[in-house]
Design an enzyme around this catalytic site. Sequence first.
Site, PDB file in Angstrom:
ATOM      1  N   LYS A   1      14.770  19.212  68.288  1.00 55.10           N
ATOM      2  CA  LYS A   1      15.882  20.173  68.120  1.00 55.10           C
ATOM      3  C   LYS A   1      15.746  21.354  69.074  1.00 55.10           C
ATOM      4  O   LYS A   1      16.746  21.982  69.451  1.00 55.10           O
ATOM      5  CB  LYS A   1      15.989  20.641  66.671  1.00 55.10           C
ATOM      6  CG  LYS A   1      16.911  19.766  65.858  1.00 55.10           C
ATOM      7  CD  LYS A   1      16.335  18.427  65.581  1.00 55.10           C
ATOM      8  CE  LYS A   1      16.962  17.165  65.831  1.00 55.10           C
ATOM      9  NZ  LYS A   1      16.180  15.999  65.471  1.00 55.10           N
TER      10      LYS A   1
ATOM     11  N   GLY B   1      17.426   1.023  71.995  1.00 50.33           N
ATOM     12  CA  GLY B   1      17.653   1.384  70.589  1.00 50.33           C
ATOM     13  C   GLY B   1      18.722   2.454  70.446  1.00 50.33           C
ATOM     14  O   GLY B   1      18.575   3.552  70.975  1.00 50.33           O
TER      15      GLY B   1
ATOM     16  N   GLU C   1      -5.907  16.063  56.506  1.00 55.09           N
ATOM     17  CA  GLU C   1      -5.035  15.837  57.655  1.00 55.09           C
ATOM     18  C   GLU C   1      -5.867  15.483  58.890  1.00 55.09           C
ATOM     19  O   GLU C   1      -6.785  16.203  59.265  1.00 55.09           O
ATOM     20  CB  GLU C   1      -4.187  17.095  57.920  1.00 55.09           C
ATOM     21  CG  GLU C   1      -3.375  17.069  59.200  1.00 55.09           C
ATOM     22  CD  GLU C   1      -2.499  15.826  59.376  1.00 55.09           C
ATOM     23  OE1 GLU C   1      -1.635  15.575  58.521  1.00 55.09           O
ATOM     24  OE2 GLU C   1      -2.683  15.106  60.378  1.00 55.09           O
TER      25      GLU C   1
ATOM     26  N   GLU D   1      21.406  -1.576  72.761  1.00 52.91           N
ATOM     27  CA  GLU D   1      21.270  -1.703  71.300  1.00 52.91           C
ATOM     28  C   GLU D   1      21.536  -3.144  70.865  1.00 52.91           C
ATOM     29  O   GLU D   1      22.516  -3.746  71.280  1.00 52.91           O
ATOM     30  CB  GLU D   1      22.247  -0.725  70.611  1.00 52.91           C
ATOM     31  CG  GLU D   1      22.531  -0.988  69.140  1.00 52.91           C
ATOM     32  CD  GLU D   1      21.285  -0.960  68.249  1.00 52.91           C
ATOM     33  OE1 GLU D   1      20.483  -0.021  68.377  1.00 52.91           O
ATOM     34  OE2 GLU D   1      21.133  -1.880  67.419  1.00 52.91           O
TER      35      GLU D   1
ATOM     36  N   HIS E   1      38.474  31.042  56.270  1.00 53.09           N
ATOM     37  CA  HIS E   1      39.280  30.690  57.437  1.00 53.09           C
ATOM     38  C   HIS E   1      39.008  31.686  58.559  1.00 53.09           C
ATOM     39  O   HIS E   1      38.922  32.881  58.287  1.00 53.09           O
ATOM     40  CB  HIS E   1      40.772  30.727  57.088  1.00 53.09           C
ATOM     41  CG  HIS E   1      41.642  30.446  58.277  1.00 53.09           C
ATOM     42  ND1 HIS E   1      41.771  29.182  58.812  1.00 53.09           N
ATOM     43  CD2 HIS E   1      42.390  31.286  59.061  1.00 53.09           C
ATOM     44  CE1 HIS E   1      42.582  29.246  59.858  1.00 53.09           C
ATOM     45  NE2 HIS E   1      42.968  30.506  60.024  1.00 53.09           N
TER      46      HIS E   1
HETATM   47  C1  LIG Z   1      11.674  12.023  67.534  1.00 54.36           C
HETATM   48  C2  LIG Z   1      11.896  12.193  66.056  1.00 54.36           C
HETATM   49  C3  LIG Z   1      12.886  13.029  65.605  1.00 54.36           C
HETATM   50  C4  LIG Z   1      13.091  13.201  64.245  1.00 54.36           C
HETATM   51  N1  LIG Z   1      14.087  14.033  63.828  1.00 54.36           N
HETATM   52  C5  LIG Z   1      14.300  14.198  62.512  1.00 54.36           C
HETATM   53  C6  LIG Z   1      15.301  15.091  62.043  1.00 54.36           C
HETATM   54  O1  LIG Z   1      15.991  15.734  62.823  1.00 54.36           O
HETATM   55  N2  LIG Z   1      15.466  15.227  60.705  1.00 54.36           N
HETATM   56  C7  LIG Z   1      14.706  14.519  59.811  1.00 54.36           C
HETATM   57  O2  LIG Z   1      14.909  14.676  58.610  1.00 54.36           O
HETATM   58  N3  LIG Z   1      13.758  13.672  60.221  1.00 54.36           N
HETATM   59  C8  LIG Z   1      13.526  13.499  61.543  1.00 54.36           C
HETATM   60  N4  LIG Z   1      12.529  12.664  61.956  1.00 54.36           N
HETATM   61  C9  LIG Z   1      11.751  11.937  60.939  1.00 54.36           C
HETATM   62  C10 LIG Z   1      10.678  12.842  60.329  1.00 54.36           C
HETATM   63  O3  LIG Z   1       9.866  13.365  61.350  1.00 54.36           O
HETATM   64  C11 LIG Z   1       9.853  12.044  59.345  1.00 54.36           C
HETATM   65  O4  LIG Z   1      10.702  11.415  58.422  1.00 54.36           O
HETATM   66  C12 LIG Z   1       8.893  12.945  58.587  1.00 54.36           C
HETATM   67  O5  LIG Z   1       8.005  13.573  59.476  1.00 54.36           O
HETATM   68  C13 LIG Z   1       8.106  12.133  57.556  1.00 54.36           C
HETATM   69  O6  LIG Z   1       7.239  12.995  56.891  1.00 54.36           O
HETATM   70  P1  LIG Z   1       5.903  12.439  56.229  1.00 54.36           P
HETATM   71  O7  LIG Z   1       5.261  13.616  55.579  1.00 54.36           O
HETATM   72  O8  LIG Z   1       6.184  11.241  55.444  1.00 54.36           O
HETATM   73  O9  LIG Z   1       5.009  11.937  57.467  1.00 54.36           O
HETATM   74  P2  LIG Z   1       4.541  12.637  58.805  1.00 54.36           P
HETATM   75  O10 LIG Z   1       5.360  13.784  59.166  1.00 54.36           O
HETATM   76  O11 LIG Z   1       4.435  11.525  59.799  1.00 54.36           O
HETATM   77  O12 LIG Z   1       3.088  13.175  58.459  1.00 54.36           O
HETATM   78  C14 LIG Z   1       2.048  12.293  58.178  1.00 54.36           C
HETATM   79  C15 LIG Z   1       0.747  13.012  58.462  1.00 54.36           C
HETATM   80  O13 LIG Z   1      -0.306  12.222  57.963  1.00 54.36           O
HETATM   81  C16 LIG Z   1      -1.405  12.294  58.861  1.00 54.36           C
HETATM   82  N5  LIG Z   1      -2.242  11.110  58.652  1.00 54.36           N
HETATM   83  C17 LIG Z   1      -1.936   9.818  58.911  1.00 54.36           C
HETATM   84  N6  LIG Z   1      -2.955   9.008  58.526  1.00 54.36           N
HETATM   85  C18 LIG Z   1      -3.934   9.815  58.031  1.00 54.36           C
HETATM   86  C19 LIG Z   1      -5.210   9.576  57.473  1.00 54.36           C
HETATM   87  N7  LIG Z   1      -5.694   8.347  57.336  1.00 54.36           N
HETATM   88  N8  LIG Z   1      -5.931  10.641  57.077  1.00 54.36           N
HETATM   89  C20 LIG Z   1      -5.445  11.924  57.202  1.00 54.36           C
HETATM   90  N9  LIG Z   1      -4.229  12.190  57.710  1.00 54.36           N
HETATM   91  C21 LIG Z   1      -3.479  11.163  58.111  1.00 54.36           C
HETATM   92  C22 LIG Z   1      -0.735  12.318  60.231  1.00 54.36           C
HETATM   93  O14 LIG Z   1      -1.595  12.877  61.201  1.00 54.36           O
HETATM   94  C23 LIG Z   1       0.487  13.189  59.948  1.00 54.36           C
HETATM   95  O15 LIG Z   1       0.222  14.541  60.223  1.00 54.36           O
HETATM   96  C24 LIG Z   1      12.283  12.501  63.314  1.00 54.36           C
HETATM   97  C25 LIG Z   1      11.256  11.669  63.765  1.00 54.36           C
HETATM   98  C26 LIG Z   1      11.052  11.516  65.121  1.00 54.36           C
HETATM   99  C27 LIG Z   1       9.948  10.616  65.595  1.00 54.36           C
END
Ligand SMILES: Cc1cc2nc3c(=O)[nH]c(=O)nc-3n(C[C@H](O)[C@H](O)[C@H](O)COP(=O)(O)OP(=O)(O)OC[C@H]3O[C@@H](n4cnc5c(N)ncnc54)[C@H](O)[C@@H]3O)c2cc1C
Length: 475
Positions: free
Chosen positions: A47, A190, A30, A213, A462
Amino acid sequence: MNIIIIGAGPGGYETALVAAKRGVEVVLIEAGPVGGTCLNEGCIPTKAFCKNAEVLDGLKEAEAFGLIGLSYDFDFKAVAARKNAVVEQLRGGVEGMLGHKNITLVRGKASFKDAHTVTVIPNSSAIPNSSVIPSEVEGPLQEYTADYIIIATGSVSASLPIPGADLPGILTSREILDIEEVPQRLCVIGGGVIGLEFASVFRSFGSEVTVVEYCKDILPRFDTDLAKRLKQSLGKRGIEINTQAQVTSISETDGEYTVSYLRKGKEESVSADKVLMAVGRKANLASLNLADIGVEFTPRGIVVNDVMQTNLPHIYAVGDINGRMMLAHAATFQGIVALDHIMGISNEIDLSVMPAAVFTSPEAASVGKTEDECKEAGIPVKCLKSFFRANGKAVTMGETDGFCKIVVAADPKEGCESPYEPGRVLGCHLYGPHAADIVQEACAMISRRASLADFQSIIHTHPTLTEVLQNALHG
Ligand SMILES: Cc1cc2nc3c(=O)[nH]c(=O)nc-3n(C[C@H](O)[C@H](O)[C@H](O)COP(=O)(O)OP(=O)(O)OC[C@H]3O[C@@H](n4cnc5c(N)ncnc54)[C@H](O)[C@@H]3O)c2cc1C
């Protein structure tokens, strides 16, 4: 068996935990804080904002009910402090779980040296508030190999290729979480999930909010009925939403931003103190060196099959990085599907039944097929509806805005065929109080291929908001 997982967001760290509990040796790499986008700058901090917005709205409601006079000082710094405390608490919990004996957590940025070797540039400085800095992260480049590699590097905010998009002060969803004052006027570019959530909370915090949008409706992937009515609800709360508006430029004079857009052939603009760019997210492909090792990808993300396997059979890609469904729970379950495939374990996870929620006020939520989607695919359906205004609990709460729509497979016309047996429930779409929680019942039933009769046999307490489902199901 051993596995390297790159990225400790909900895709990577949850998969690492399941694998470790099954006895697999995991190297989890990470580059930033554990928990990924979700915990540090996505689901969780937003949230925490939503909760504070709800508390403020509750005060206004109490005043409207005549329970209190409305006189209070709103301290936005307290909102930020609470959000940070929530994130830190949960991150501490994840750090603790990742201390599992089968997990080696490596802090640093990973890239592929070859299809079986991952190189890590140690990055101990990117560990906020962490008391644990494993000794292996200090020093020169490290190399790891494993039988299988799961890529879970998530996504980053996208931007528009327009003049002014890179002006200092144009905020992404990450930066807006750390602003120090509530802007008097906020323009959100957006009208998708992220843009609307921020529009909704900042309206509750007191901003004048305008959403611009490009598409015909907000929430383009959601049921159109739901999107239209939610737009009206947000409009009633004072959020101005301009759809079919193509942003062409952003300019800044003395701290005031002008967002210009084309709408029905006319040039229009909105002035704001802050601008949030919320035009979607793109897969975080940078620096992985995928092209050199031959992993197939497009600008949308890494190409995977139904079990999240790339074109190189020992490499998998889960979560936002494959661009399929950018949701935290999708990332987690895709990770489990990948892990099960690696370990030869069968499961009943149906990734096509993926619930999604929008944490606006009121909330919106959806699972399964929409009416439009069925029409386009020629699937005959009937839709059953009910309204929160007829739900006793919603009336007692004073939150009667919203509806529930259930999509059920219907008899095909004579001579036609349908892939679904008549009566099978295909989708559920709703907006209103606690929609995000209510949709979960429909998700459970749809993922088990339940029929309308199965749904109808479920007894609801209910008075509860979940009776909105029962009322729709019984027509
Ligand atoms: C503002 C916002 C609100 C959101 N709200 C919701 C919600 O309410 N409900 C919901 O379901 N989803 C929500 N999402 C979406 C959700 O956050 C993502 O879908 C989710 O985090 C994806 O998980 P992931 O594990 O694929 O990637 P991520 O959570 O993005 O994790 C990827 C990790 O990989 C690490 N990384 C990247 N490249 C490298 C590398 N080369 N080497 C080592 N580490 C690396 C990054 O540092 C990161 O920690 C929201 C997103 C945003 C931006």
